[in-house]
Design an enzyme around this catalytic site. Structure first.
Site, PDB file in Angstrom:
ATOM      1  N   HIS A   1       0.877  -1.603  -0.112  1.00 31.09           N
ATOM      2  CA  HIS A   1      -0.401  -0.349   0.258  1.00 31.09           C
ATOM      3  C   HIS A   1       0.850   1.397   0.204  1.00 31.09           C
ATOM      4  O   HIS A   1       2.215   1.319   0.990  1.00 31.09           O
ATOM      5  CB  HIS A   1      -0.892   0.299   1.413  1.00 31.09           C
TER       6      HIS A   1
ATOM      7  N   TYR B   1      -9.006   4.920   7.866  1.00 30.97           N
ATOM      8  CA  TYR B   1      -9.040   4.972   9.518  1.00 30.97           C
ATOM      9  C   TYR B   1     -10.004   6.201   9.630  1.00 30.97           C
ATOM     10  O   TYR B   1      -9.849   7.495   8.648  1.00 30.97           O
ATOM     11  CB  TYR B   1      -7.530   6.064  10.477  1.00 30.97           C
TER      12      TYR B   1
ATOM     13  N   PRO C   1      -3.408  -0.203  19.283  1.00 28.26           N
ATOM     14  CA  PRO C   1      -3.059  -0.599  17.358  1.00 28.26           C
ATOM     15  C   PRO C   1      -3.312   0.372  16.649  1.00 28.26           C
ATOM     16  O   PRO C   1      -3.009   0.020  15.592  1.00 28.26           O
ATOM     17  CB  PRO C   1      -4.119  -1.340  17.210  1.00 28.26           C
TER      18      PRO C   1
ATOM     19  N   TYR D   1       4.189   6.142  10.295  1.00 29.25           N
ATOM     20  CA  TYR D   1       3.342   5.435  10.090  1.00 29.25           C
ATOM     21  C   TYR D   1       4.031   4.144   9.395  1.00 29.25           C
ATOM     22  O   TYR D   1       3.857   3.023   9.455  1.00 29.25           O
ATOM     23  CB  TYR D   1       1.888   5.649   8.631  1.00 29.25           C
TER      24      TYR D   1
ATOM     25  N   LYS E   1       1.973  -0.574  15.351  1.00 25.91           N
ATOM     26  CA  LYS E   1       3.300  -0.759  15.702  1.00 25.91           C
ATOM     27  C   LYS E   1       3.608  -1.995  16.356  1.00 25.91           C
ATOM     28  O   LYS E   1       4.954  -1.494  16.339  1.00 25.91           O
ATOM     29  CB  LYS E   1       3.639   0.598  16.680  1.00 25.91           C
TER      30      LYS E   1
HETATM   31  C1  PHB Z   1      -5.272  -4.723  10.845  1.00 24.78           C
HETATM   32  O1  PHB Z   1      -4.792  -4.721   9.309  1.00 24.78           O
HETATM   33  O2  PHB Z   1      -5.670  -5.215  11.404  1.00 24.78           O
HETATM   34  C2  PHB Z   1      -4.821  -3.427  11.183  1.00 24.78           C
HETATM   35  C3  PHB Z   1      -4.498  -2.267  10.778  1.00 24.78           C
HETATM   36  C4  PHB Z   1      -4.118  -0.854  11.036  1.00 24.78           C
HETATM   37  C5  PHB Z   1      -4.302  -0.755  12.547  1.00 24.78           C
HETATM   38  C6  PHB Z   1      -4.748  -2.152  13.404  1.00 24.78           C
HETATM   39  C7  PHB Z   1      -4.781  -3.354  12.726  1.00 24.78           C
HETATM   40  O3  PHB Z   1      -3.910   0.276  13.080  1.00 24.78           O
END
Ligand code: PHB
Ligand code: APR
Length: 388
Positions: A72, A201, A292, A384, A296
């Site tokens: 990505h 997000y 989460p 990130y 990280k």
């Molecule tokens: C996930 O794909 O499980 C995932 C992706 C981004 C995050 C947390 C979990 O910030």
């Protein structure tokens, strides 16, 4: 039994360390208290920093990840009913992230371990660490009804947040830092093509939501919920209803599919300092936890053992203790950066419990700033994708 490095825990930290040491020709024994089936079925994180992908590839466990991982180049932030793209690649001089489930990495690492012919014991019991303050540490455990004593040069405590390594350090030799959040994440795995190419997000008045994925056929979705939420109160229809409400924008709909798995994750920030006591070295979740939101946790675990493997190699091969002595300080510098980033993303994106209007306006202002200022977007992006 005797080995050079006794590794407690076969999660990403322990298994990656075992592989990195194997590449260097260093002996280790890995012990894990769960079964192989359990460890390989556990659904966890899924976003890998470029540096972590590179490390796993160099260590010889990147073949399937290269084939099946989804690269990505950006992520989307959504608030006030609008979506904004953060172009990670452009903002970081070409870095990307890879979506590949932790579950898959663990399977690949276990396969590599078995191929190496080096020991990995599942379903061990009564694990105890002995002599960590001496030059002759030992790990005591039971396996298939027999008691074992494992003599070693060092112990790597890779047994996660609830493991026994960290509590084996005298309380007065450890300082801990904690922040609990008044919410959790309800996560589902659904058998449906992801409705969006990139992660979304979403900051929404009903609470945070995240769209992510595991493959072109499998979506992973999360919803902010109460930390003590009872999953029984969340039938699939209610989950989808809430996901539609929090993720949809005009002209974009979320596709539904059969729910394959669901669970609730608590949100916590935690750091234990230092990450070493005598001959015991902590790595991964055993030493630190991040919420989460910044993706990280897994990356930090792998970066810890990257440093630990280098330090152990220098010591066991050349007798140099310099890197081992620097291990905790070097890790903690990156850990605290990730702690701050994860706390910041969490605070910016979640519905705050008390709905304090001042805090809500600050969130909105911060989100606008991040998506409209090149510098603010770059700051998010470089954190990130991770620092090398
Ligand atoms: C996930 O794909 O499980 C995932 C992706 C981004 C995050 C947390 C979990 O910030
Ligand atoms: N003896 C042996 N093994 C143990 C013990 C013990 N006493 N206690 C726990 N374990 C095992 C757990 O069963 C688990 O398989 O240690 C392993 C720790 O693995 P993880 O919890 O996955 O931790 P880590 O390897 O540090 O990876 C961190 O996992 O929690 C996620 O988001 C987090 O992605 C991050 C990653």
């Amino acid at each position: 039994m005797r080995t050079q490095v006794a590794i407690v825990g076969a999660g990403p930290a322990g298994l990656t360390l075992a592989q990195l040491l194997h590449v260097e020709g260093i002996d280790s024994v890995v012990i894990e208290n769960r079964s192989r089936e359990y460890v390989e079925a556990r659904i966890r994180a899924g976003v890998l920093e470029q540096g972590v992908v590179d490390l796993l590839t160099t260590a010889g466990v990147g073949e399937r990840m290269t084939r099946e991982g989804l690269v990505h180049e950006g992520i989307e932030l959504q608030f006030a009913g609008e979506r904004h793209r953060i172009d990670l690649k452009r903002l970081t001089g070409g870095k990307t992230i890879t979506v590949y489930g932790q579950t898959e990495i663990v399977k690949d690492l276990i396969q590599a371990r078995l191929t190496s012919g080096r020991p990995l014991f599942f379903e061990v019991d009564d694990v105890r660490l002995d002599g960590i303050g001496t030059t002759r540490p030992r790990v005591l455990f039971r396996h298939e009804d027999a008691a074992h004593e494992l003599d070693c040069d060092v112990i790597a405590g890779c047994d996660g947040f609830h493991g026994i390594s960290r509590p084996s350090i005298p309380a007065n030799a450890l300082r801990t830092f904690t922040r609990e959040y008044p919410f959790g994440w309800l996560g589902i795995l659904a058998q449906v093509a992801p409705s969006n190419e990139e992660l979304i997000y979403s900051n929404h008045e009903r609470g945070f939501a995240l769209l992510t994925m595991r493959s072109p056929q499998i979506s992973r979705l999360y919803l902010q919920c109460r930390p003590d939420e009872d999953i029984a109160e969340w039938p699939d229809e209610r989950i989808w209803e809430e996901l539609h409400a929090r993720l949809e924008v005009p002209g974009w709909t979320l596709a539904e599919g059969p729910v394959l798995e669901k669970g609730i994750t608590p949100m916590r920030s935690f750091v234990a300092e230092p990450m070493r006591h005598g001959r015991l070295f902590l790595a991964g979740d055993a030493a630190h936890i991040v919420p989460p939101t910044g993706a990280k946790g897994l990356n930090l675990a792998v970066r810890d053992v990257q440093l630990l493997a280098e330090a152990l190699t220098a010591w066991l091969r050349k007798g140099s203790e310099t890197l081992l002595d620097a291990y905790s300080t070097s890790c903690l510098r990156r850990v605290w950066r990730a702690e701050h980033f994860s706390w910041w993303m969490t605070t910016m994106l979640h519905k705050l419990e008390d709905g304090d209007p001042f805090a809500v306006r600050l969130q909105e202002s911060q989100l606008r700033y991040v998506v409209s200022s090149e510098s603010a977007a770059t700051s998010l992006a470089e954190n990130y994708v991770g620092f090398d």
